[in-house]
Design a protein around this motif. Structure first.
Motif, PDB file in Angstrom:
ATOM      1  N   ASP A   1       6.775   9.351   8.161  1.00 52.25           N
ATOM      2  CA  ASP A   1       6.901   7.981   7.332  1.00 52.25           C
ATOM      3  C   ASP A   1       7.068   8.393   5.943  1.00 52.25           C
ATOM      4  O   ASP A   1       6.908   9.362   5.641  1.00 52.25           O
ATOM      5  N   VAL A   2       7.689   7.271   5.533  1.00 56.09           N
ATOM      6  CA  VAL A   2       8.087   7.411   3.928  1.00 56.09           C
ATOM      7  C   VAL A   2       7.201   7.952   3.012  1.00 56.09           C
ATOM      8  O   VAL A   2       7.568   8.736   2.240  1.00 56.09           O
ATOM      9  N   ALA A   3       5.701   7.630   3.247  1.00 55.99           N
ATOM     10  CA  ALA A   3       4.760   8.046   2.276  1.00 55.99           C
ATOM     11  C   ALA A   3       4.798   9.751   2.337  1.00 55.99           C
ATOM     12  O   ALA A   3       4.659  10.192   1.227  1.00 55.99           O
TER      13      ALA A   3
ATOM     14  N   ILE B   1      16.475   8.192  -3.710  1.00 53.78           N
ATOM     15  CA  ILE B   1      16.277   6.954  -2.907  1.00 53.78           C
ATOM     16  C   ILE B   1      15.293   7.345  -1.668  1.00 53.78           C
ATOM     17  O   ILE B   1      15.582   8.090  -0.828  1.00 53.78           O
ATOM     18  N   LEU B   2      14.377   6.400  -1.512  1.00 57.51           N
ATOM     19  CA  LEU B   2      13.365   6.707  -0.450  1.00 57.51           C
ATOM     20  C   LEU B   2      13.452   5.181   0.153  1.00 57.51           C
ATOM     21  O   LEU B   2      13.537   4.208  -0.857  1.00 57.51           O
ATOM     22  N   ARG B   3      13.363   4.902   1.253  1.00 64.34           N
ATOM     23  CA  ARG B   3      13.036   3.564   1.983  1.00 64.34           C
ATOM     24  C   ARG B   3      12.270   3.788   3.388  1.00 64.34           C
ATOM     25  O   ARG B   3      12.130   4.784   3.777  1.00 64.34           O
TER      26      ARG B   3
ATOM     27  N   GLY C   1       0.872  -1.285  -0.010  1.00 69.26           N
ATOM     28  CA  GLY C   1      -0.129   0.057   0.064  1.00 69.26           C
ATOM     29  C   GLY C   1       0.910   1.197   0.186  1.00 69.26           C
ATOM     30  O   GLY C   1       0.494   2.226  -0.775  1.00 69.26           O
ATOM     31  N   ILE C   2       1.851   1.286   0.797  1.00 68.87           N
ATOM     32  CA  ILE C   2       2.976   2.437   0.951  1.00 68.87           C
ATOM     33  C   ILE C   2       3.536   2.685  -0.434  1.00 68.87           C
ATOM     34  O   ILE C   2       3.649   3.716  -0.934  1.00 68.87           O
ATOM     35  N   LEU C   3       3.961   1.441  -1.080  1.00 65.31           N
ATOM     36  CA  LEU C   3       4.487   1.642  -2.302  1.00 65.31           C
ATOM     37  C   LEU C   3       3.755   2.138  -3.404  1.00 65.31           C
ATOM     38  O   LEU C   3       4.058   2.932  -4.134  1.00 65.31           O
ATOM     39  N   GLY C   4       2.556   1.656  -3.374  1.00 66.82           N
ATOM     40  CA  GLY C   4       1.532   2.173  -4.328  1.00 66.82           C
ATOM     41  C   GLY C   4       1.253   3.711  -4.175  1.00 66.82           C
ATOM     42  O   GLY C   4       1.109   4.615  -5.108  1.00 66.82           O
ATOM     43  N   THR C   5       1.201   4.111  -2.962  1.00 67.22           N
ATOM     44  CA  THR C   5       0.894   5.546  -2.680  1.00 67.22           C
ATOM     45  C   THR C   5       2.126   6.402  -3.201  1.00 67.22           C
ATOM     46  O   THR C   5       1.900   7.402  -3.897  1.00 67.22           O
TER      47      THR C   5
END
Length: 284
Positions: free
Chosen positions: A251-253, A207-209, A119-123
């Motif tokens: 958070d990363v999002a 780069i994000l993680r 879900g976070i990746l999709g966001t």
């Protein structure tokens, strides 16, 4: 049109396997997309192999093209969509091919590593498209971007934005070849809204993680940057230590969305949305 009556139907099991098994998706070169609006939007540019509806002659499926159409019961649709409550359209289509090597002039590349929540990746993917970043680069430790939850959260972003995959070494080679600067979101980095920040002239690969991922050391060549501190721009000062801005608390999002928006619209507003085209050389 064939009706799928039971969850045990071989076709339903195949669609479930397509939704849950990365290796199976890769071997079939197909993925599942779920959601009426998403399916309708993708139908404007893509042909579906299979289209599943809950009722015969569903008006939501009018005008959609698919090689095979089926009527599925509610339980089967929920299982394929990987949702506990679902009544929309479900479809299968070909995976988009990576197009990273075709890029002429990439200037804004989102790089993702250790993003483990689909879900976070999709966001993040949906945000990259919304803020007109040009491409996405997946490092080895990301969840599969064609997981149904990721496709749904991204609203099919990877069917629109070019993407590639590779190692950190591959990414650094690409940055040198394209003359763009590798940057990493880091709590101790330079505030990109401050006077101390000098945007790289040819663009960035950011780069994000996930913040809870395995501890790491960013590549030595990478520029460390962080989310702008909102206090100086607000005209006010924090009243006590608890009010001070802590970029590590985001958070990363959230952090990724702020960084992508600020970098694109404040530092590179002139860059072409498509990396397949050359961008102006002078910054506005």
């Amino acid at each position: 049109m064939r009706r799928i009556l039971r969850l045990q139907d071989p076709l339903v099991q195949e669609f479930c396997k397509l939704a849950t098994k990365k290796d199976f998706r890769s071997s079939k070169k197909r993925c599942v997309v779920a959601g009426t609006k998403l399916v309708q939007d993708l139908s404007k540019r893509h042909h579906f192999h299979d289209l599943l509806t809950a009722i015969p002659d569903d008006p939501a499926a009018e005008g959609l093209h698919a090689s095979n159409r089926y009527i599925a019961d509610a339980r089967s649709l929920r299982r394929i969509a990987r949702l506990t409550s679902f009544e929309g359209l479900v479809a299968t289509l070909d995976l988009p091919r990576p197009r990273f090597e075709d890029l002429v002039d990439p200037r804004l590349v989102l790089c993702l590593d250790y993003i483990e929540d689909p879900g976070i990746l999709g966001t993040l993917l949906r945000t990259a498209v919304a803020f007109q970043w040009q491409a996405v680069y997946f490092l080895p430790h990301c969840v599969d971007p064609f997981h149904p939850r990721c496709v749904r959260a991204s609203q099919g972003a990877l069917f629109e934005i070019p993407f590639g995959r590779g190692s950190m070494e591959d990414l650094q080679k690409m940055c040198r070849r394209k003359r763009i600067t590798l940057c990493v979101s880091h709590a101790s980095g330079i505030d990109i809204g401050s006077a101390a920040y000098d945007p790289p002239p040819n663009g960035v690969a950011l780069i994000l993680r996930e913040e809870y991922a395995t501890p790491w050391g960013p590549p030595q060549a990478a520029m460390k940057i962080r989310v702008p501190d909102p206090w100086p721009r607000s005209g006010r000062q924090p009243q006590d230590a608890d009010d001070k801005f802590n970029p590590g608390s985001l958070d990363v999002a959230v952090a990724g969305g702020i960084l992508m928006h600020h970098i694109k619209h404040f530092h590179y507003p002139q860059i072409a949305r498509s990396p397949l085209l050359a961008s102006p050389t002078d910054r506005a």
